[in-house]
Design a protein around this motif. Structure first.
Motif, mmCIF file in Angstrom:
data_model
loop_
_atom_site.group_PDB
_atom_site.id
_atom_site.type_symbol
_atom_site.label_atom_id
_atom_site.label_comp_id
_atom_site.label_asym_id
_atom_site.label_seq_id
_atom_site.Cartn_x
_atom_site.Cartn_y
_atom_site.Cartn_z
ATOM 1 N N ARG A 1 -6.426 -4.398 2.374
ATOM 2 C CA ARG A 1 -5.218 -3.760 2.909
ATOM 3 C C ARG A 1 -4.651 -4.538 4.093
ATOM 4 N N ARG A 2 -5.551 -4.943 4.999
ATOM 5 C CA ARG A 2 -5.087 -5.704 6.176
ATOM 6 C C ARG A 2 -4.434 -7.004 5.734
ATOM 7 N N ALA A 3 -5.024 -7.691 4.761
ATOM 8 C CA ALA A 3 -4.489 -8.969 4.296
ATOM 9 C C ALA A 3 -3.153 -8.811 3.585
ATOM 10 N N THR A 4 -2.971 -7.723 2.866
ATOM 11 C CA THR A 4 -1.724 -7.538 2.117
ATOM 12 C C THR A 4 -0.623 -6.913 2.971
ATOM 13 N N ASP A 5 -0.977 -6.289 4.101
ATOM 14 C CA ASP A 5 0.013 -5.667 4.987
ATOM 15 C C ASP A 5 0.686 -6.671 5.908
ATOM 16 N N ARG A 6 0.217 -7.880 5.918
ATOM 17 C CA ARG A 6 0.776 -8.894 6.839
ATOM 18 C C ARG A 6 2.123 -9.350 6.416
#
Length: 114
Positions: free
Chosen positions: A109-114
């Motif tokens: 999630r953190r990687a795709t929310d960037r």
């Protein structure tokens, strides 16, 4: 990290070369600390289609698994199988002790929310 060789092999009539392969494969695994953990056991298909058998061989790590597969001893017997059985073979890393899928999801999630 533990690694695995997985094979999904389609059923075929028993052939003498496949029996020879089975008689010889354990000796190819020993130098790489490989061991069968699944070898054509009963399959209970819950989703999709799964024609054939499952084979899972455990190794101490991915490098040992690769070294076994590429070894001259294994390459010598591999045609005894491949001439008569079709299927897929992969090598894959296992997970670390304490693997947590929710932590994996959070990282994705953190990687795709960037």
């Amino acid at each position: 990290m533990t690694a695995y060789a997985l094979a999904h092999l389609r059923k075929a009539p028993v052939h003498a070369e496949v029996l020879t392969y089975l008689e010889r494969i354990d000796a190819t695994l020993a130098p790489f600390a490989g061991r069968f953990i699944v070898h054509g056991g009963a399959i209970d298909v819950l989703e999709g289609d799964w024609p054939g058998d499952v084979i899972v061989i455990e190794f101490p790590d991915l490098q040992q698994a690769r070294s076994w597969y590429q070894s001259s001893d294994y390459q010598e017997i591999k045609p005894l199988r491949t001439r008569h059985l079709t299927g897929e073979v992969i090598l894959v890393d296992g997970v670390e002790s304490g693997h947590d899928s929710s932590q994996m999801a959070a990282a994705i999630r953190r990687a795709t929310d960037r």
